[in-house]
Design an enzyme around this catalytic site. Sequence first.
Site, short mmCIF file in Angstrom:
data_model
loop_
_atom_site.label_atom_id
_atom_site.label_comp_id
_atom_site.label_asym_id
_atom_site.label_seq_id
_atom_site.Cartn_x
_atom_site.Cartn_y
_atom_site.Cartn_z
N GLU A 56 -28.77 53.29 31.66
CA GLU A 56 -29.39 54.54 32.13
C GLU A 56 -30.01 54.34 33.52
O GLU A 56 -30.10 55.29 34.29
CB GLU A 56 -30.41 55.05 31.10
CG GLU A 56 -29.69 55.64 29.89
CD GLU A 56 -30.61 56.15 28.79
OE1 GLU A 56 -31.47 55.38 28.35
OE2 GLU A 56 -30.45 57.31 28.37
N HIS A 63 -34.58 59.77 32.65
CA HIS A 63 -34.57 61.22 32.41
C HIS A 63 -33.94 61.96 33.59
O HIS A 63 -33.04 62.77 33.44
CB HIS A 63 -36.00 61.74 32.20
CG HIS A 63 -36.67 61.18 30.98
ND1 HIS A 63 -37.82 61.70 30.46
CD2 HIS A 63 -36.35 60.13 30.16
CE1 HIS A 63 -38.20 61.00 29.38
NE2 HIS A 63 -37.33 60.04 29.20
N ASP A 68 -39.95 55.94 32.16
CA ASP A 68 -38.55 56.39 32.03
C ASP A 68 -38.08 57.53 32.94
O ASP A 68 -37.03 58.09 32.67
CB ASP A 68 -38.26 56.84 30.58
CG ASP A 68 -38.45 55.75 29.55
OD1 ASP A 68 -38.77 54.61 29.95
OD2 ASP A 68 -38.26 56.01 28.36
N ASP A 75 -41.43 46.38 31.58
CA ASP A 75 -40.20 46.10 30.86
C ASP A 75 -39.15 47.15 31.17
O ASP A 75 -39.46 48.23 31.68
CB ASP A 75 -40.44 46.06 29.35
CG ASP A 75 -40.66 47.45 28.78
OD1 ASP A 75 -41.81 47.90 28.78
OD2 ASP A 75 -39.69 48.10 28.36
N GLU A 98 -35.33 48.43 29.02
CA GLU A 98 -34.27 48.09 28.07
C GLU A 98 -32.93 48.70 28.42
O GLU A 98 -31.91 48.08 28.18
CB GLU A 98 -34.67 48.42 26.62
CG GLU A 98 -34.75 49.89 26.31
CD GLU A 98 -35.15 50.17 24.86
OE1 GLU A 98 -35.27 49.23 24.05
OE2 GLU A 98 -35.34 51.34 24.54
#
Length: 752
Positions: free
Chosen positions: A537, A462, A458, A531, A533
């Site tokens: 973002e 972030h 991520d 993956d 989602e």
Amino acid sequence: MNLLSSLVLIIVLCKTVSIDVLVPLSTNVPDSTLYPHVIHPRQPKRLNLSIHAPLHTNKFYSNAILGDYGNNPLLTHPYVISMSKDSPYGVSISLTEEWSYGPQIDSTRVKYFINRIVKNIQMSALEFLSQQFEVNNVDEPGFACTIKMFQSNSSATITLPLVRGMAYVTFEFVFATPRISTIHSILSVNGRTSGNITGKRFEIVLNNNQAWLLYALDGEITLEFSGNQLIGTNPVTNVLRLAKKQAEPSANAVLDAQVGVYPIACQLEARVIGFQGSYMFKWQRKGNLSKTLLHFTFPHHRSIISLVDGQFTNVEAMSASKGRMIGYLGNIWTLTENALSTMQFLAPHSPAIQYRNLIVTQLKKDLAVGANLTVSDYYFTGKEFHKYALLCLLADYYREIAEFNRCIKTLKDGFEVLITRKNANALRYDTTWSGLVSSAGLGQNQELNDFGNSYYNDHHYHWGYFIQAGAIIAHLDPNYVSKIRDWVEGLIRDASNPSSLDTSFPQFRYFDWFSGHSWSQGLFESADGKDQESTSEEINFHYGIALWGLATKSSTIEGLGRLMLGTAKRAIQTYFLMNNDNTVMPQQFIANKVTGIFFENKADYTTWFGTNPEFIHGIQMIPCTPITEEIRLVKFVEEEWVTILSKIVHNAVPEWKSLLYMNYAIINRHEAFIQLTNVSLDNGVSRTWALYWAATRPSTNDSNGTVSTRKPDLSTVSTTNTASSYTSTMVASALIQLLLTIIASKTPAMLI
Ligand SMILES: *[C@@H]1O[C@H](CO)[C@@H](O)[C@H](O)[C@H]1NC(C)=O
Ligand SMILES: *[C@@H]1O[C@H](CO)[C@@H](O)[C@H](O)[C@H]1NC(C)=O
Ligand SMILES: *[C@@H]1O[C@H](CO)[C@@H](O)[C@H](O)[C@H]1NC(C)=O
Ligand SMILES: *[C@@H]1O[C@H](CO)[C@@H](O)[C@H](O)[C@H]1NC(C)=O
Ligand SMILES: *[C@@H]1O[C@H](CO)[C@@H](O)[C@H](O)[C@H]1NC(C)=O
Ligand SMILES: *[C@@H]1O[C@H](CO)[C@@H](O)[C@H](O)[C@H]1NC(C)=O
Ligand SMILES: *[C@@H]1O[C@H](CO)[C@@H](O)[C@H](O)[C@H]1NC(C)=O
Ligand SMILES: CC(=O)N[C@H]1CO[C@H](CO)[C@@H](O)[C@@H]1O
């Protein structure tokens, strides 16, 4: 020439200069006094690179270098490759073109689809008596890795160049005796059912309605039937290639004709000219280089790939999760986006005038509350920085000078802590995987802290919030750029280093140029591949880079951000946000409208933190910013609202309603605005921004029948985001629990 025409000429020239956007932001090794250097607690396994290069953490080959056996699948599309941990030691190849579908949610849709992985055909060597392999080469943009299988005390090796989109699976045999097997039954080989068969082309017919074509590029080989296996009569040094036979005979003729050349890696180029951006895949090849490479395209490639440099064939196969692939003949692919976004900081439409007073009143209230920019985690604090930066932007827009000055000072104070690394969990430079990570997760059993930031989950989510907050300060106060440039550009280099000349970071850690979007999963084994989602973002990250380039007057950084935006937009609108007339994704799944967690091998209508529909849809909305209107188009928003969101919004977790109503403003500004005056807020959005955003939507449906006649009233509006910390804690703990369960069971398979 008069002044005006000279100006026009200059503008035209500027717009038509072709800019190489893959230039390094810096080539400095991160300073160890600022970013203490650490060795990562998770070391790569089975790695033996011939040339040292930064290793990718979020690309398709991670499974090979993680875990005890490295036997989780490697999705190249359409082929799925698994390194066998049991005999016959070697690899298994799956191309079933079959999916399993999860439970029916209602009559229109199923919860998930998953590609069936089966050992359709296995390639090994007689000499291999145990599982031994290493990854000995990787390419820069993460399209390819090379795996070498070997055996101690034997000179037999098989080297396997794995490349995204490869049309055949290639095996470079050295002194190794082929051993071909399957979980099905072999019915015949070249029409024969026993004995020795010699040749350079073998048609292996199985009892599952499949046939596979096996080629030997460097001279004939002899295979002998042995039970249900085909065993070479001698060790061979040869290049063997396997492809699933096509239904269409002329397509097999194409496979026969093109088999002589094979891909081993890819090099990327990307340029921007005005509003047009092109990216190029330069395939590195081996074999007969006078032949042209046959390689599979995804659907999103086909609308933009050049038909000057290459041509389509009728070779086809279904990918695991992104629809039909079609073979293209070309050694270089050129993909062009013709209308890059020009979005700047503020919405391209002024807020409707009737809402002005309400927004300004709210702005003063929100700024009176102050900010909480105390950093210890990166996700939620990033959202706080971004939320607050947007308030500064609006204070500037509405010319509220005193508020603006206070706001920008608070924001700078927040950044000061980061730049001077006085925050808890300040960033470290990880020399193992070449990246910047939070120090929150480097101890024992901390791998999932801050959503796995220290294990490379991520970062694009972030960092996107911080990069955009930095861009907003840079825009509002250009004098501040020199103070924050290194810190902000460090984040960009970590997550999206555009150039292999910057050897401190891998090239494009998150963005997968072949898939056209990013993968958020880092250093964790996964039975279904990488993956992602939250496509919103992801978009926020690319948009942040574009804005940072804009604010700092770097046309290369801006161009890079805009090209990634255009590329991701196409992929997201092809695969993730599904219009009713989507023709790519499985019919049973489209009515979900959004994919939920999209893995390489499946899509599951859920999230990592819960199954509420408002989570599943809302995580594809946050944060709503000016760029949102280019991704969530009216047609899509209308379909999603009518079929799903209108039915669940009233019972949604309160603060998630703020996201649903901001989205609703795209098709019903006035009603959404009224709701946003009093709805609980997500922790990443201020009421001011929510109202401003709604007020900048087109006036669609303002005066149509469905619209409320209520007048907005701010007298009762609260200034605090009451329920927001509840969401944060809830989401975080649910996620951590879920991931811990998965890791404990060591079967990170389906989330159902
Ligand atoms: C690593 O690769 C080199 C070069 O191919 C080889 O000589 C060496 O044996 C390999 N090391 C291991 C541990 O496999
Ligand atoms: C491989 O060779 C080494 C010494 O050359 C020997 O010690 C070892 O037992 C052998 N292993 C096998 C599996 O034959
Ligand atoms: C196949 O070839 C091998 C090696 O030449 C030989 O030993 C074997 O007998 C042959 N098998 C048949 C069925 O001819
Ligand atoms: C290489 O490919 C070219 C073009 O198809 C062909 O003419 C030539 O014979 C091939 N060379 C070899 C050694 O197969
Ligand atoms: C700011 O947020 C941090 C972390 O969420 C929290 O520990 C702290 O108490 C908050 N401070 C204020 C002033 O709200
Ligand atoms: C705002 O919401 C609260 C509860 O969330 C409710 O009691 C109040 O009536 C609402 N105010 C308006 C003006 O709708
Ligand atoms: C917008 O208005 C049209 C025409 O009245 C209607 O069909 C549609 O459902 C409305 N959309 C929403 C989201 O209310
Ligand atoms: C979708 C739709 O019917 N929109 C209408 C809403 O009302 C405005 C103003 O009357 C019309 O122009 C739109 O066509």
